[in-house]
Design a protein around this motif. Structure first.
Motif, mmCIF file in Angstrom:
data_model
loop_
_atom_site.group_PDB
_atom_site.id
_atom_site.type_symbol
_atom_site.label_atom_id
_atom_site.label_comp_id
_atom_site.label_asym_id
_atom_site.label_seq_id
_atom_site.Cartn_x
_atom_site.Cartn_y
_atom_site.Cartn_z
ATOM 1 N N GLU A 15 -21.136 3.490 4.847
ATOM 2 C CA GLU A 15 -20.233 2.841 5.612
ATOM 3 C C GLU A 15 -20.815 1.452 6.145
ATOM 4 O OE1 GLU A 15 -19.087 5.545 8.667
ATOM 5 O OE2 GLU A 15 -17.976 6.734 7.433
ATOM 6 N N HIS A 42 -10.753 -2.417 9.612
ATOM 7 C CA HIS A 42 -10.341 -0.813 9.200
ATOM 8 C C HIS A 42 -9.865 -0.604 7.780
ATOM 9 C CE1 HIS A 42 -10.147 -0.686 13.599
ATOM 10 N NE2 HIS A 42 -9.342 -1.822 13.406
ATOM 11 N N THR A 44 -8.692 -2.375 5.679
ATOM 12 C CA THR A 44 -7.614 -2.972 5.179
ATOM 13 C C THR A 44 -7.732 -4.315 4.975
ATOM 14 O OG1 THR A 44 -6.280 -1.297 6.179
ATOM 15 C CG2 THR A 44 -4.930 -3.138 5.699
ATOM 16 N N GLN A 46 -6.161 -8.165 4.592
ATOM 17 C CA GLN A 46 -4.873 -8.975 4.883
ATOM 18 C C GLN A 46 -5.109 -10.293 4.429
ATOM 19 O OE1 GLN A 46 -2.041 -7.691 7.894
ATOM 20 N NE2 GLN A 46 -3.524 -6.005 8.593
ATOM 21 N N ALA A 110 -9.778 0.681 -6.729
ATOM 22 C CA ALA A 110 -9.276 0.854 -5.238
ATOM 23 C C ALA A 110 -8.756 -0.523 -4.614
ATOM 24 C CB ALA A 110 -10.261 1.589 -4.436
ATOM 25 N N ASN A 111 -8.918 -1.694 -5.472
ATOM 26 C CA ASN A 111 -8.510 -2.718 -4.912
ATOM 27 C C ASN A 111 -6.945 -2.683 -4.456
ATOM 28 O OD1 ASN A 111 -10.999 -3.530 -5.307
ATOM 29 N ND2 ASN A 111 -10.609 -5.055 -6.905
ATOM 30 N N ILE A 114 -2.755 -6.662 1.661
ATOM 31 C CA ILE A 114 -1.417 -6.910 2.275
ATOM 32 C C ILE A 114 -1.412 -8.634 2.237
ATOM 33 C CG2 ILE A 114 0.042 -6.481 4.018
ATOM 34 C CD1 ILE A 114 -1.256 -3.939 4.652
ATOM 35 N N ARG B 104 -9.196 6.322 11.843
ATOM 36 C CA ARG B 104 -9.984 5.336 11.300
ATOM 37 C C ARG B 104 -9.789 3.981 12.195
ATOM 38 N NH1 ARG B 104 -8.875 3.271 5.013
ATOM 39 N NH2 ARG B 104 -9.899 5.431 4.400
ATOM 40 N N LEU B 105 -8.575 3.929 12.919
ATOM 41 C CA LEU B 105 -8.599 3.058 14.031
ATOM 42 C C LEU B 105 -9.147 3.202 15.125
ATOM 43 C CD1 LEU B 105 -4.505 2.256 13.862
ATOM 44 C CD2 LEU B 105 -6.309 0.623 13.328
ATOM 45 N N PHE B 260 -4.374 6.677 -13.196
ATOM 46 C CA PHE B 260 -4.632 6.187 -11.956
ATOM 47 C C PHE B 260 -4.112 7.416 -11.013
ATOM 48 C CE2 PHE B 260 -3.641 3.975 -7.867
ATOM 49 C CZ PHE B 260 -4.664 3.311 -7.797
ATOM 50 N N HIS B 265 -9.545 7.317 -6.163
ATOM 51 C CA HIS B 265 -10.233 6.014 -5.653
ATOM 52 C C HIS B 265 -10.111 6.157 -4.104
ATOM 53 C CE1 HIS B 265 -9.966 4.087 -9.470
ATOM 54 N NE2 HIS B 265 -8.790 4.754 -9.766
ATOM 55 N N GLU B 266 -9.512 6.650 -3.462
ATOM 56 C CA GLU B 266 -9.424 6.632 -2.164
ATOM 57 C C GLU B 266 -10.311 7.493 -1.540
ATOM 58 O OE1 GLU B 266 -7.932 4.342 0.246
ATOM 59 O OE2 GLU B 266 -7.090 2.917 -1.363
ATOM 60 N N GLN B 330 -4.914 -2.949 12.913
ATOM 61 C CA GLN B 330 -3.707 -2.434 11.902
ATOM 62 C C GLN B 330 -4.658 -1.768 10.589
ATOM 63 O OE1 GLN B 330 -1.774 -6.320 10.838
ATOM 64 N NE2 GLN B 330 -1.296 -6.526 13.004
ATOM 65 N N THR B 331 -4.094 -1.025 10.179
ATOM 66 C CA THR B 331 -4.600 -0.536 9.000
ATOM 67 C C THR B 331 -3.625 0.200 7.984
ATOM 68 O OG1 THR B 331 -6.243 1.082 8.063
ATOM 69 C CG2 THR B 331 -5.135 1.894 9.593
ATOM 70 N N TYR B 332 -3.810 0.186 6.731
ATOM 71 C CA TYR B 332 -2.774 0.834 5.821
ATOM 72 C C TYR B 332 -3.714 1.815 5.073
ATOM 73 C CZ TYR B 332 -0.029 1.795 1.670
ATOM 74 O OH TYR B 332 0.618 2.395 0.837
ATOM 75 N N ARG B 334 -3.599 5.140 2.489
ATOM 76 C CA ARG B 334 -2.692 5.653 1.444
ATOM 77 C C ARG B 334 -3.313 6.865 0.686
ATOM 78 N NH1 ARG B 334 -3.284 2.016 -3.986
ATOM 79 N NH2 ARG B 334 -5.624 1.771 -3.851
#
Lengths: 214, 398
Positions: A15, A42, A44, A46, A110-111, A114, B104-105, B260, B265-266, B330-332, B334
């Motif tokens: 991490e 987080h 993400t 952007q 995984a790339n 946003i 995560r947040l 894929f 991957h995640e 903010q997070t996305y 999936r």
């Protein structure tokens, strides 16, 4: 149980390294897309671009950065006044705008990132991405009806969910939640002021946190 | 009658009459608003020229429930109950990306045991969703028997999900920091921990064997069936490049030859602990989309068998404050839903409710390729192609 002590340091190490690598990648991507700003919080990424460079940035992301998978496109309404929900945290300094967001990713790794472009409220216009990503067509129709955005170059910008004669743009913060105007939702007690309003000191938030920790 | 026509000339004349370009007016054909096999309510406006489809305009929104708007007045804990109902045949899998995004947040580490239970239930949901496809898709093509076989064994999986979570379709079993830890819950919560019920591992193993046996039965009933192949092989081909640009994901993308899978991957769930393969198709036709799903059921069984035999002990939920306030950010996030990429873009402003929640559902993008895909197809193939995409209208309309 014997496994967990050896596992924990490893994940912590991962991490610690991962966000740096992500930030590095985000910075590189921002350079490729001639972006104004970037963030990698987080997990993400952007990338903020000017709205005049919206289609260019998406094309570059597809052709030069390998982000050819169209995930979604939507927007966020940043308003000082809201008719539903809680307002933003820094209402005084808030610049009223729509943030148009488009998530693109890769199908090789995984790339993903946003793309964000700010659009003023009095002129909510931005280029359509339909010529770059076929999948943008429906997402732009949804964003158009929900936020009142206009996508120039979209071949068929009509409502997708809402009836044609529908008035207003439901996901704008100024649009009331009609069901709630008519009848207060009973669950509202859970949302507003249950711990703070309670007369008993036991019901304060600190006490609640303590109870959770017990 | 008096004039005798030379037979050779008569033959030429009749040929000429047949090959004349007939003026056939286009017809507008309204299909719906009812899906031929009722996965929800959908209407297709098709312009057909005889048997050929010229263009199709899907009309959606009949099931639009405005979850993104409602989420702006619900607490983070309440939203999991709503998002269960997006793709209603894979309710549990819908919860995962959202709850992981909130964690995560809030910077919460989820106990391993809870992660394993989440993973097992997600894979069971995948099996149940794919088995529903295995029953409905042959039915759409006119074969009613596979439905009985597939749904019979699906029920064993549903029983396990229901036994553990209390809900067949809408478990609402995830809590921020883990899974539902205690009977009762809420303010009356006592220190009674409700862990996996006795016999869970044996019951799961038995159910998985039954799922494997129905896969073999489906192989003999459907996979090798000449009629089924005639309806699906080479029909509705989606090239990989097109699928990617349209955001088609999940088994539909992999059937087009793209290897894929977000499970690889995640790092949303600990899939890296298990051995499993990603089935990939070769041609991207309806038949491949069927084959990929059938192969995925077998892989999910493989994952579940490994997971139940190695499930670690420990707490079911991390320590979390009773009043959930999610820090600003903010997070996305999936994850691989049975239908494809399911994700949530969460904008929190530090309160107990999100400022904005964007729901990325797989079926919406999977369906958006339909106008392109159905162009120039034959009307009888329309249902075969639509069914092979395996969409649920709740997932399209949200």
């Amino acid at each position: 149980m014997t496994d967990s002590p050896s596992d924990t340091p490893e994940t912590e190490e991962n991490e610690a390294v991962e966000p740096d690598a992500l930030a590095q990648w985000a910075e590189q991507l921002a350079g490729t897309l001639d972006a104004e700003a970037w963030s990698a919080d987080h997990g993400t990424v952007q990338i903020t671009v000017d709205r005049t460079a919206w289609r260019d940035a998406a094309t570059k992301a597809r052709d030069k950065a390998g982000l050819n998978f169209f995930s979604w496109l939507s927007a966020t309404d940043w308003s000082r006044e809201v008719t539903v929900g809680e307002p933003a945290s820094d209402v005084e300094d808030l610049e009223e705008r729509f943030d148009v967001q488009c998530r693109l990713s890769s199908v090789a790794n995984a790339n993903g990132a946003i793309l964000v472009a700010s659009v003023p409220k009095d002129d909510p216009v931005i280029d359509s991405l339909v010529t770059v990503f076929g999948g943008a067509a429906w997402h732009e129709r949804e964003a158009a009806e929900m936020f009142g955005l206009r996508f120039t170059g979209h071949p068929h910008l009509v409502n997708i969910y809402l009836p044609d004669e529908f008035e207003g743009h439901p996901l704008r913060k100024s649009f009331p939640l009609l069901a709630r105007e008519v009848k207060p939702w009973p669950g509202t007690v859970d949302v507003e002021g249950m711990p703070e309003d309670g007369p008993s000191t036991e019901n304060t938030e600190a006490a609640a946190v303590e109870r959770g920790a017990e | 009658m008096t004039q005798q026509l030379d037979p050779v000339a008569a033959m030429h004349l009749s040929d000429a009459a047949v090959s004349v370009e007939l003026e056939t007016p286009d017809m507008t054909l309204n299909i719906g608003p009812q899906h031929p096999s009722t996965h929800g309510v959908l209407r297709l406006v098709a312009r057909v020229d005889g048997e050929r489809v010229e263009s199709v305009e899907p009309v959606i929104g009949y099931m639009h429930r405005g979850y993104e708007k409602i989420s702006e007045v619900r607490t983070f804990a309440q939203i999991t109950a709503l998002i269960n109902r997006i793709d209603w045949v894979s309710g549990f899998a819908n919860e995962i990306p959202f709850i992981v995004g909130v964690e995560r947040l809030m910077d919460i580490e989820v106990p391993e045991r809870a992660q394993y239970i989440r993973l097992i239930l997600t894979e069971m949901t995948r099996i149940s969703s794919h088995l529903l496809f295995m029953s409905s898709y042959p039915l759409e093509l006119g074969a009613a028997t596979p439905l009985m076989y597939a749904l019979r064994e699906r029920e064993h999986v549903m029983d396990i999900i229901e036994g553990l979570t209390g809900g067949r379709f809408h478990p609402n079993f995830n809590r921020v920091g883990g899974v539902k830890p205690a009977a009762g819950g809420g303010s009356t919560q006592k220190k009674v921990s409700m862990d996996l019920q006795a016999g869970f591992i044996a019951a799961t193993d038995a159910a998985m064997d039954k799922v494997l046996s129905v896969c073999d039965e489906l192989d003999t009933l459907v996979t090798g069936n000449e009629f089924f192949q005639a309806r699906t092989v080479g029909v509705g081909v989606i090239p990989a490049e097109k699928a990617i640009l349209y955001g088609v994901s999940g088994p539909n993308l992999r059937a087009s030859g793209v290897n894929f899978d977000l499970r690889k991957h995640e790092q949303v769930l600990p899939y890296d602990q298990f051995e499993f393969d990603i089935p990939v198709g070769a041609n991207g036709d309806c038949y491949d989309r069927y084959l990929v799903r059938l192969a995925e059921i077998r892989q999910s069984v493989r994952i579940i068998k490994q997971a139940v035999s190695s499930i670690p002990s420990g707490p079911l939920q991390a320590k979390v404050p009773r009043v959930l306030k999610v820090p600003r950010g903010q997070t996305y996030v999936r994850a691989e839903n049975p239908k494809g990429e399911m994700g949530y873009f969460i904008v929190s402003e530090g309160g107990r409710i999100p400022y904005r929640l964007k729901i990325r559902s797989a079926s919406f993008s999977n369906l958006s390729i339909l106008p392109w895909l159905l162009e120039d197809q034959l009307v009888p193939d329309l249902v075969a192609i639509m069914g092979s995409l395996d969409f649920v209208l709740g997932d399209v309309d949200r």
